[in-house]
Write an enzyme that holds these catalytic residues in place. Structure first.
Site, PDB file in Angstrom:
ATOM      1  CG  ASP A 196      47.806 -24.536 -45.255  1.00 31.61           C
ATOM      2  OD1 ASP A 196      48.116 -24.066 -44.615  1.00 31.61           O
ATOM      3  OD2 ASP A 196      47.159 -25.710 -45.259  1.00 31.61           O
ATOM      4  CB  SER A 220      51.627 -30.784 -37.153  1.00 29.16           C
ATOM      5  OG  SER A 220      52.640 -31.190 -38.102  1.00 29.16           O
ATOM      6  CG  HIS A 246      43.977 -23.364 -37.662  1.00 26.51           C
ATOM      7  ND1 HIS A 246      43.335 -23.300 -38.860  1.00 26.51           N
ATOM      8  CD2 HIS A 246      44.960 -24.218 -37.892  1.00 26.51           C
ATOM      9  CE1 HIS A 246      43.787 -23.880 -39.652  1.00 26.51           C
ATOM     10  NE2 HIS A 246      44.844 -24.555 -39.356  1.00 26.51           N
ATOM     11  CG  HIS A 273      44.623 -29.991 -38.289  1.00 29.69           C
ATOM     12  ND1 HIS A 273      44.029 -29.237 -37.533  1.00 29.69           N
ATOM     13  CD2 HIS A 273      45.508 -29.023 -38.950  1.00 29.69           C
ATOM     14  CE1 HIS A 273      44.312 -27.791 -37.685  1.00 29.69           C
ATOM     15  NE2 HIS A 273      45.261 -27.859 -38.444  1.00 29.69           N
TER      16      HIS A 273
END
Length: 333
Positions: free
Chosen positions: A109, A54, A219, A56
């Site tokens: 991811d 989260s 990030h 973004h």
């Protein structure tokens, strides 16, 4: 830091509750932190699942709905969703035509989506194909990745692949169009300020007044270099130049030009940048077929922007123009 939150450790859960309140057409699994389109699974349609850390927003949950994603998994701030989340989403959107995972190229991811796909296939027999986005030209490897980072092109992959799935195309064809968009897309970004993770309560990195970070990740990862603050025209050159140097965008049916805000940059500034980007492309003989301007893949409260170009063909443009109805992107019927 001044933020509109309650408990810093509950920001993601609180935001998902707010999203459920604001968008009753969606279905939110609060236990697994998954946002579904309300009618999922759609029988005979390839299910599209994406997700990530989260912070973004509107990526990814804001792109759930007809014409884009069937489900989005929300990890903690800047942290990948776990395999159980992804597996639950994969099972729930399987309408019998298979499931496509759209994954940004960040180590956590990629690993977690791979694990979830293997478990879902073993337990239910669902066919899962993954497409990994890796469009960032700023750096080859970073703190979070092996290879290029997946950034702005992810939004365009989700839209175009979502339209293909909405036409009930087979899984192999939907995956192929997603790969084609990624292969023809390049991005680069700049930060004018750091971002602040709520649980940290302070900026992720120190960026003195009058300085900017060129080639940042989403990030707060460092970029290619730190430089004195420049004009919008100069920044546009810094971003577009490496993109054009990495891929030939001339010919074909033009490009989709996407100027993205990183979270704290107002739209008026993004349009100033877009004007400069359009001028650079015109001078290079590159036709802009479609455009997108706004904060669609952000980094919390970071000031700055990114530029994404995708070299298109007639099929991509028809899929881009197809109707879409999500909280963050909607046009057509």
């Amino acid at each position: 830091m001044n933020q509109l939150i309650n408990d810093p450790s509950n920001v993601v859960a609180d935001a998902l509750r707010g999203m459920a309140d604001a968008h009753p057409e969606l279905r939110v699994d609060h236990e697994n932190r998954i946002v579904f389109r309300g009618d999922a699974p759609v029988q005979g349609k390839v299910g599209l699942v994406s997700g990530g850390g989260s912070g973004h927003e509107p990526l990814h949950a804001g792109f759930v709905g007809p014409g884009m994603l069937d489900a989005a998994c929300a990890g903690e701030i800047f942290t990948s969703p776990v395999p159980d989340q992804i597996m639950a989403a994969t099972k729930a959107v399987d309408g019998g035509a298979g499931v496509l995972h759209i994954v940004k190229n960040y180590t956590g991811d990629v690993m977690n989506f791979e694990m979830a796909a293997e478990i879902a296939a073993a337990e239910t027999g669902v066919e899962v194909v993954a497409v990994v986005t890796d469009d960032d030209v700023a750096v080859q490897d970073s703190l979070y990745t092996a290879g290029r980072r997946g950034v702005g092109v992810t939004v365009l992959v989700e839209k175009i692949a979502g339209a293909a799935a909405g036409q009930h195309r087979p899984l192999a064809e939907v995956a192929d169009i997603a790969r084609r968009v990624n292969a023809n897309g390049r991005s680069m970004g700049v930060a004018l300020s750091s971002c602040t993770v709520p649980t940290a309560g302070k900026p992720t990195f120190d960026l003195p007044d009058g300085q900017m970070e060129v080639g940042i990740g989403i990030h707060g990862e460092p970029g290619r270099r730190r430089a004195p603050l420049a004009t919008a025209a100069e920044i546009a050159e810094m971003l577009v130049g490496p993109i054009l140097g990495d891929l030939d965008f001339t010919g074909g049916d033009g490009v989709i030009a996407f100027v993205n805000g990183m979270g704290a940059t107002p739209l008026i500034e993004l349009y100033v940048v877009y004007h400069e980007v359009a001028a650079i492309l015109a001078k290079a003989g590159i036709t802009v077929a479609r455009s997108l301007v706004g904060p669609y893949i952000t980094s919390l409260d970071m000031a700055g922007c990114s530029v994404t170009l995708v070299k298109t063909d007639d099929e991509m443009l028809r899929l881009w123009d197809a109707p879409v109805r999500t909280p963050a992107l909607r046009w057509g019927a």
